[in-house]
Design a protein around this motif. Structure first.
Motif, PDB file in Angstrom:
ATOM      1  N   LYS A 176       0.803   5.168   0.256  1.00 62.15           N
ATOM      2  CA  LYS A 176       1.587   4.016   0.702  1.00 62.15           C
ATOM      3  C   LYS A 176       1.227   3.640   2.142  1.00 62.15           C
ATOM      4  O   LYS A 176       1.175   2.454   2.495  1.00 62.15           O
ATOM      5  CB  LYS A 176       3.078   4.322   0.612  1.00 62.15           C
ATOM      6  N   LEU A 177       0.976   4.647   2.969  1.00 64.48           N
ATOM      7  CA  LEU A 177       0.532   4.375   4.332  1.00 64.48           C
ATOM      8  C   LEU A 177      -0.865   3.751   4.335  1.00 64.48           C
ATOM      9  O   LEU A 177      -1.152   2.834   5.119  1.00 64.48           O
ATOM     10  CB  LEU A 177       0.535   5.662   5.162  1.00 64.48           C
ATOM     11  N   LYS A 178      -1.732   4.240   3.451  1.00 61.33           N
ATOM     12  CA  LYS A 178      -3.072   3.640   3.357  1.00 61.33           C
ATOM     13  C   LYS A 178      -2.982   2.164   2.977  1.00 61.33           C
ATOM     14  O   LYS A 178      -3.680   1.311   3.542  1.00 61.33           O
ATOM     15  CB  LYS A 178      -3.915   4.400   2.329  1.00 61.33           C
ATOM     16  N   GLU A 179      -2.091   1.860   2.028  1.00 56.50           N
ATOM     17  CA  GLU A 179      -1.897   0.467   1.624  1.00 56.50           C
ATOM     18  C   GLU A 179      -1.381  -0.380   2.776  1.00 56.50           C
ATOM     19  O   GLU A 179      -1.640  -1.588   2.839  1.00 56.50           O
ATOM     20  CB  GLU A 179      -0.916   0.397   0.443  1.00 56.50           C
ATOM     21  N   ALA A 180      -0.657   0.251   3.698  1.00 58.50           N
ATOM     22  CA  ALA A 180      -0.110  -0.459   4.853  1.00 58.50           C
ATOM     23  C   ALA A 180      -1.100  -0.526   6.017  1.00 58.50           C
ATOM     24  O   ALA A 180      -0.724  -0.946   7.116  1.00 58.50           O
ATOM     25  CB  ALA A 180       1.179   0.212   5.305  1.00 58.50           C
ATOM     26  N   GLY A 181      -2.341  -0.070   5.781  1.00 60.16           N
ATOM     27  CA  GLY A 181      -3.368  -0.206   6.793  1.00 60.16           C
ATOM     28  C   GLY A 181      -3.665   1.030   7.607  1.00 60.16           C
ATOM     29  O   GLY A 181      -4.428   0.971   8.577  1.00 60.16           O
ATOM     30  N   LEU A 184       7.526   5.785   5.990  1.00 61.66           N
ATOM     31  CA  LEU A 184       7.216   4.483   5.385  1.00 61.66           C
ATOM     32  C   LEU A 184       8.007   3.375   6.061  1.00 61.66           C
ATOM     33  O   LEU A 184       7.493   2.271   6.278  1.00 61.66           O
ATOM     34  CB  LEU A 184       7.508   4.526   3.885  1.00 61.66           C
ATOM     35  N   SER A 185       9.237   3.652   6.404  1.00 59.27           N
ATOM     36  CA  SER A 185      10.048   2.668   7.108  1.00 59.27           C
ATOM     37  C   SER A 185       9.439   2.318   8.461  1.00 59.27           C
ATOM     38  O   SER A 185       9.329   1.145   8.835  1.00 59.27           O
ATOM     39  CB  SER A 185      11.473   3.195   7.285  1.00 59.27           C
ATOM     40  N   LEU A 186       9.024   3.335   9.207  1.00 56.90           N
ATOM     41  CA  LEU A 186       8.430   3.111  10.521  1.00 56.90           C
ATOM     42  C   LEU A 186       7.118   2.344  10.426  1.00 56.90           C
ATOM     43  O   LEU A 186       6.758   1.583  11.331  1.00 56.90           O
ATOM     44  CB  LEU A 186       8.198   4.448  11.231  1.00 56.90           C
ATOM     45  N   ALA A 195       6.070  -0.142   5.559  1.00 59.51           N
ATOM     46  CA  ALA A 195       5.597  -0.091   4.179  1.00 59.51           C
ATOM     47  C   ALA A 195       6.773  -0.102   3.219  1.00 59.51           C
ATOM     48  O   ALA A 195       7.891   0.275   3.572  1.00 59.51           O
ATOM     49  CB  ALA A 195       4.761   1.173   3.958  1.00 59.51           C
ATOM     50  N   ARG A 196       6.504  -0.526   1.994  1.00 59.33           N
ATOM     51  CA  ARG A 196       7.564  -0.584   0.993  1.00 59.33           C
ATOM     52  C   ARG A 196       7.878   0.811   0.472  1.00 59.33           C
ATOM     53  O   ARG A 196       6.984   1.579   0.132  1.00 59.33           O
ATOM     54  CB  ARG A 196       7.130  -1.474  -0.174  1.00 59.33           C
ATOM     55  N   VAL A 197       9.151   1.144   0.430  1.00 57.40           N
ATOM     56  CA  VAL A 197       9.595   2.425  -0.107  1.00 57.40           C
ATOM     57  C   VAL A 197       9.947   2.218  -1.575  1.00 57.40           C
ATOM     58  O   VAL A 197      10.877   1.479  -1.897  1.00 57.40           O
ATOM     59  CB  VAL A 197      10.814   2.966   0.664  1.00 57.40           C
ATOM     60  N   GLY A 198       9.206   2.852  -2.453  1.00 52.68           N
ATOM     61  CA  GLY A 198       9.436   2.659  -3.881  1.00 52.68           C
ATOM     62  C   GLY A 198      10.598   3.469  -4.412  1.00 52.68           C
ATOM     63  O   GLY A 198      11.209   4.285  -3.700  1.00 52.68           O
ATOM     64  N   ASP A 199      10.884   3.271  -5.682  1.00 52.07           N
ATOM     65  CA  ASP A 199      12.033   3.911  -6.316  1.00 52.07           C
ATOM     66  C   ASP A 199      11.882   5.416  -6.486  1.00 52.07           C
ATOM     67  O   ASP A 199      12.874   6.116  -6.723  1.00 52.07           O
ATOM     68  CB  ASP A 199      12.283   3.279  -7.691  1.00 52.07           C
ATOM     69  N   THR A 200      10.655   5.925  -6.393  1.00 52.78           N
ATOM     70  CA  THR A 200      10.462   7.361  -6.629  1.00 52.78           C
ATOM     71  C   THR A 200      10.943   8.212  -5.468  1.00 52.78           C
ATOM     72  O   THR A 200      11.176   9.408  -5.630  1.00 52.78           O
ATOM     73  CB  THR A 200       8.975   7.678  -6.881  1.00 52.78           C
TER      74      THR A 200
END
Length: 452
Positions: free
Chosen positions: A96-101, A302-304, A307-312
């Motif tokens: 998720k961090l990778k997706e956020a750059g 992820l919040s910092l 990035a989007r925090v998913g349901d998992t």
């Protein structure tokens, strides 16, 4: 307009997670130990925030890391037992961090399984399999073992700074820096000034003998060795000019590798010495008394990162606490125990006052993990037991059956020695914790056996 909008976006913080291996929450300077030398952790506390009520979801190395990585409780990861790899279908905060750059890297102890390797852009793994010399090793193997497993090589920390130097300059970064220190087995002579037996602070459930004190000193020495590498990370961040906007979060994956500590649900197993340093945002020299859990770290990162925090992800976002907020993030923390060298299943619920434990295999004694069972401390406990001189607190690992239910007033009884589960005066407290456990069990899909 597009350029101005982009320029107005706040810079994403770099994220560095430093994981000690088997460090008890109170065996370092910021948490009150008077003698263990941890100057870099002391500096980190002075320049950042100490979390006085931080807890783990389990006191077992690889399941604790799986829980951290996925932001889920161990039984939800399909990696809840020691050495079980994290399955590839699990979602982690790293991708998720990778997706956020973010550029993502890991160095040191791995312990996550092969399916997790593609979540990181770079990995510098320490092979810990060679740290235990086989009994039948020949002269050549012994010489090679000594060469590769003495001194800094065994710390698990020597690749931390080299990894930091490899990062691309144009991206925010996340680093997973995992020590092997202070995991057993221990060596003598790793410090020029080793700790002394007189500096050891023993809990009441460990006997006070020369062998036990000596065992503790070697553990303390590894803590100090790891501390030095933390300082090298801080220095490199400053050299690179990124220290101000880098959140460094330090904690331990489970408790002290001694009997009645590691793998247990007592605070000596699941309480962790978490410290945060982020000069740009975390108020220096502060201490947070609110409950946080290691399951919360993924959600918070992820919040910092925006990035989007998913349901998992099961955790809470404690980023307001990092910035000096005082509102509670959670009422309870939850922890579990599963197989780790020996069969056992237990669950725990804790708030700021009390700890509730339910033991599903209460017919079994609280046997330590294999590394602690091989320790000089446990050998002393066995010797003293045969002599009939162990105190009741020191006999816990041998007692069977155990209580099915335990309740402790942890503020008044920090070593959890007086079980209040059958005390009528605490019946309402016990019921409150039973209810919290059942709600969590249902919400997280915890399938556990019936009481024997």
């Amino acid at each position: 307009l597009m350029t101005a909008s982009v320029a107005a976006q706040p810079e994403k913080p770099n994220l560095v997670l430093i994981i000690a291996d088997d460090l008890a929450w109170d065996d370092c300077g910021p948490f009150g130990h008077p003698h263990v030398r941890t100057p870099q952790l002391d500096r980190m506390a002075k320049e950042g925030m100490v979390f006085e009520q931080a807890f783990l979801t389990i006191s077992s190395c690889s399941p604790s890391r799986a829980s951290l990585l996925t932001g889920r409780y161990p039984h939800q990861t399909d990696a809840e037992e020691l050495h079980w790899p994290v399955p590839g279908e699990q979602v982690t905060f790293v991708e998720k961090l990778k997706e956020a750059g973010y550029w993502t890297g890991a160095a040191g102890k791995w312990h996550l399984g092969d399916a997790m390797r593609d979540r990181f852009d770079a990995i510098k793994e320490v092979d810990t399999s060679g740290f235990q010399l086989p009994a039948n090793a020949g002269a050549d193997a012994t010489a090679k073992f000594v060469e590769t497993t003495t001194g800094d090589a065994k710390s698990g920390c020597t690749d931390w700074v080299p990894l930091l130097r490899e990062r691309p300059q144009e991206k925010p970064f996340f680093l997973w820096l995992a020590a092997v220190d202070p995991h057993r087995p221990y060596d003598e002579g790793i410090l020029e000034q080793p700790h002394t037996p007189a500096q050891v602070v023993l809990p009441p459930y460990h006997p006070d003998t020369p062998a036990v004190r000596r065992d503790y000193t070697l553990y303390y020495d590894e803590i100090t060795r790891m501390d030095r590498f933390i300082g090298e990370v801080f220095q490199e961040l400053e050299v690179q000019g990124v220290a101000e906007n880098t959140l460094v979060l330090f904690f331990s994956d489970n408790g002290r590798p001694f009997p009645r500590d590691k793998t247990t649900l007592y605070d000596s197993g699941i309480r962790t010495p978490m410290i945060a340093r982020w000069p740009q945002a975390v108020p220096a020299g502060t201490r947070c008394g609110q409950l946080v859990s290691s399951v919360d770290i993924a959600t918070t990162f992820l919040s910092l990162a925006g990035a989007r925090v998913g349901d998992t992800f099961e955790g809470k976002d404690f980023s307001p606490l990092l910035r000096g907020g005082t509102d509670p993030v959670r009422e309870f923390v939850f922890a579990e125990k599963n197989w780790h060298d020996y069969e056992d299943k237990s669950r725990a619920v804790r708030d700021l006052e009390y700890k509730f434990i339910i033991n599903y295999y209460s017919d079994l004694p609280l046997t330590p993990p294999a590394d602690a069972a091989r320790s000089p401390t446990f050998q002393e406990m066995r010797r003293l037991r045969e002599e009939g001189t162990l105190t009741p607190a020191q006999s816990t690992c041998f007692t069977a059956p155990r209580p099915q239910v335990e309740l402790y007033h942890v503020r008044k009884d920090p070593h959890e020695l007086t079980n209040l589960a059958t005390d009528p005066a605490h019946a309402s407290v016990l019921q409150r914790f039973r209810s919290a456990h059942l709600t969590w069990k249902k919400k997280t899909g915890d399938k556990i056996p019936s009481l024997r």
